[in-house]
Design a protein around this motif. Structure first.
Motif, short mmCIF file in Angstrom:
data_model
loop_
_atom_site.label_atom_id
_atom_site.label_comp_id
_atom_site.label_asym_id
_atom_site.label_seq_id
_atom_site.Cartn_x
_atom_site.Cartn_y
_atom_site.Cartn_z
N ALA A 21 0.83 -1.21 0.00
CA ALA A 21 0.00 0.00 0.00
C ALA A 21 0.86 1.26 0.00
O ALA A 21 0.52 2.26 -0.64
N THR A 26 -1.37 4.01 -1.83
CA THR A 26 -2.69 3.97 -1.17
C THR A 26 -2.55 4.45 0.27
O THR A 26 -3.50 4.95 0.86
N LYS A 183 -6.99 -5.07 4.19
CA LYS A 183 -7.62 -3.81 3.76
C LYS A 183 -7.64 -2.80 4.89
O LYS A 183 -7.26 -1.64 4.72
N PRO A 186 -3.86 -1.33 6.40
CA PRO A 186 -3.28 -0.20 5.64
C PRO A 186 -4.17 1.04 5.69
O PRO A 186 -3.69 2.16 5.78
N ARG A 187 -5.49 0.82 5.64
CA ARG A 187 -6.43 1.96 5.66
C ARG A 187 -6.28 2.75 6.97
O ARG A 187 -6.25 3.98 6.98
N ASP A 190 -3.18 4.81 6.92
CA ASP A 190 -3.35 6.00 6.07
C ASP A 190 -4.16 7.08 6.79
O ASP A 190 -3.84 8.27 6.72
N ARG A 279 -3.19 -2.23 -6.66
CA ARG A 279 -4.01 -2.88 -5.63
C ARG A 279 -5.42 -3.20 -6.15
O ARG A 279 -6.43 -2.80 -5.57
#
Ligand code: GAR
Length: 640
Positions: A21, A26, A183, A186-187, A190, A279
């Motif tokens: 990511a 991302t 998912k 990494p989200r 961020d 991704r």
């Protein structure tokens, strides 16, 4: 820039998801400063090394007491001066001094929906074993801040995953990782890196709640460039799940829905690299060549969810000799046949055969490797064409000689998840170039759906002897089929028989079938991949559709390209009308012809007659140089 230290103990797939990511952009404003493992054999360390990330190993085994280990661990973490510590499968109790020092700056991924299955003793596979033993129907993963308890800190993101009947702990673990952990972790990083997460009163507050990890964000890549892929893209675009679509290589029509990327369907290395870098959550392979060549296997090998059969199952289309032998072995009705690898043996067989007879090149030949021979002379010529002159290339290394069957042809497309099959509405195509089924064979000059000849009786017969039998046969052979099986059927006096199988949507069958499908295509495709198609009820509109192909005059032999196409915008103004691009491209901001089959004009109607009238009326809306079409698409329905 958020300096992150990732702490690991084992495989490090979550670490990989973070690395990917960051590399793909991302996760922004973030640097992975270092990796710390408590286990020198952790594969995660190799992952770090591969990406040039500094790593340290602090193992409790190297210290006499826990206090020493705790101190060294804290020193190792501090050495990287992190803004955020990420526990990504770190299976050691965190020292209290570290919890205190990194309060609200340390997060953990846990493989359950906290508060279920968490706390001491619940980690890794044990969580999934416990969930299955308890019979829960929904599991998932949680990212939370770490406090002094075990899995008790404020929750940042959670994502649910359904349990499936028959799941093993490992299967469930894998799905939770794929669908949730890789998912939301990494989200969450961020969100933190971009200052969108704060903790107030032991509760996490996230700015921009609409972009939470709960929400599906799906990037889809379609592989192919024809009218079929345009129809797939148009259907997929209707799914609320899809947030971004790419098509490789695509065409000028597909560009309305998807960003077209200049990668050919057979450039497997480039496709896998693109899917990884961007991704991509789901790849749909539309074309036969990449399926037969093993693109699905390559994408799956790098962890990309892909719709379509693997190489060992795509052989159902890739080798006619294979499919004929399969049908013989499992008593699936088909024309009598013999396979040959020796041209002399084929000729010797033909000398005593009954005519007309059919010769088929074994491999892929753009739908053209089939010759119908009226007498021995023609048959000998055919053997030469296929096996000696190799007109269809290596497709002719082996040849099927088949009894000529008389009857009406019907195509039935189906979704398959490896064990369950759900058929779509029926269709019929017109292969010959000229009106009245004259002229050369083409990729298809038009289609209509449904076929009035596909009666309930025919359907019941096929359900009993053909559809499930084919899926079961493939599974039995150790080649479970996931994707679309296209049954090319012929309705003979002795009942329906299989003429051929394809391992993907038909082109131009997709252009009349998909516009009539009520389901969310992406949901169905995902059910096939996940093996839960049994839970899906396919629904089609109670109407009809006709597709007339507008070709370049001279197709399938010689034709000119590059003529400007006008009138395309009219389709936007009319509900139930579609103009699927097959051979088009942009020339500056103009769209020009770029192939033999240029456009597929589809229209719906309350019944086939109305659909046909509508489709032919719409063929007048578009103009281009050397426009050619058949005028009798769907005319057969008058006989029904
Ligand atoms: C992951 O499933 C993670 O959620 C779990 O360990 C696995 C590590 O896998 N963590 C816990 O159970 C923490 N209590 P990975 O090394 O492949 O990322």
């Amino acid at each position: 820039m958020l300096n992150v230290v990732v702490m690991v103990s084992g495989g490090g797939t979550n670490l990989q998801a973070i690395i990917d990511a960051v590399e793909a952009g991302t996760i922004t404003n973030t640097k992975i400063a270092g990796v710390i493992s408590n286990n020198k054999n952790a594969y995660a360390l190799e992952r770090a090394a591969k990406h040039g990330i500094p790593a340290a190993c602090i193992s409790p085994k190297d210290f006499e007491d826990r206090a020493q280990f705790n101190q060294k661990l804290l020193e190792a973490v501090d050495a990287f001066e992190p803004d955020l510590v990420v526990l990504a499968g770190f299976l050691v109790v965190i020292p209290p001094e570290m919890t205190a020092k990194y309060r609200n700056r340390m997060i953990n991924i846990h493989p359950s929906l906290i508060p279920s299955f968490c706390g001491t003793g619940y980690y890794g596979l044990k969580v999934h074993e416990a969930a299955l033993a308890r019979g829960v129907k929904v599991v998932g993963a949680t990212v939370h801040f770490v406090d002094e308890g075990t899995d008790t800190g404020p929750i940042i993101l959670q994502k649910a995953v359904e349990v499936r009947h028959g799941d093993t702990p490992r299967e469930l673990q894998r799905r939770v990782m794929e669908q949730a952990e890789w998912k939301i972790l990494p989200r969450a990083i961020d969100l933190i890196a971009n200052g969108r997460v704060t903790v107030e009163d032991q509760k996490t507050v996230i700015e921009e709640p609409t972009r939470s990890g709960q929400e599906a964000e799906m990037k889809v890549l379609i592989v192919g460039s024809g009218g079929r892929e345009h129809a797939i893209a148009a259907s997929a675009a209707k799914s609320p799940k899809v947030t971004k679509m790419y098509c490789a290589p695509g065409n000028a029509g597909i560009a309305e829905f998807a960003e077209c990327v200049p990668i050919g369907a057979m450039e497997f290395d480039k496709l896998t690299a693109f899917a990884k870098e961007n991704r991509i959550d789901l790849v749909i392979v539309g074309m036969d060549d990449p399926l037969v060549g093993g693109l699905v296997d390559e994408l799956e090998a790098v962890g990309i969810r892909t719709f379509g059969p693997r190489k060992n199952a795509a052989i159902l289309e890739g080798s006619k000799a294979f499919s004929k032998n399969l049908m013989k072995k499992y008593n699936i009705p088909t024309a009598a046949f013999e396979n040959f690898i020796d041209p002399d043996a084929a000729v010797a067989y033909l000398e005593t055969a009954k005519f007309p007879i059919v010769l088929k090149a074994d491999g892929l030949a753009l739908g053209k490797g089939v010759l119908i021979c009226q007498n021995l002379e023609e048959a000998k010529e055919g053997v030469k064409t296929i096996m000696l002159d190799k007109k269809f290339g290596s497709a002719g290394n082996e040849m099927v000689v088949e009894e000529f069957l008389v009857g009406r042809e019907v195509s039935v497309l189906s979704f398959v998840d490896g064990k369950t099959i759900k058929t779509m509405t029926s269709a019929q195509d017109h292969k010959r170039a000229g009106d009245g089924d004259t002229g050369l064979n083409t990729g298809g000059m038009g289609t209509f759906s449904p076929s009035p000849f596909y009666t309930d009786e025919v359907e019941q017969f096929c359900e009993k002897y053909i559809y499930q039998a084919t899926v079961d046969a493939m599974a039995e052979e150790g080649r479970p089929f996931k994707g679309v099986i296209f049954f090319g059927l012929i309705l003979t006096e002795d009942g329906p028989k299989v003429l051929e199988y394809n391992a993907r949507f038909g082109d131009p069958e997709a252009q009349v079938v998909l516009p009539r499908m009520k389901n969310d295509l992406i949901e169905v495709v995902e059910a096939c991949i996940d093996g839960c198609l049994g839970q899906v009820e396919l629904e089609f509109e109670d109407n009809a559709a006709v597709c007339v192909v507008l070709a370049s005059d001279g197709y399938p032999l010689k034709y000119e390209k590059g003529f400007a196409i006008s009138g395309l915008e009219k389709f936007k103004e009319h509900e139930g009308y579609y103009c699927f691009h097959a051979g088009t491209k942009f020339d500056g901001d103009k769209i020009v012809t770029n192939g033999g089959r240029v456009l597929g004009v589809t229209a719906k109607g309350r019944n086939l007659r109305e659909a046909r009238e509508n489709a032919y009326a719409a063929t007048d809306w578009v103009e281009f140089g050397n426009k050619y079409m058949r005028h009798d698409i769907g005319k057969a329905i008058d006989e029904a």
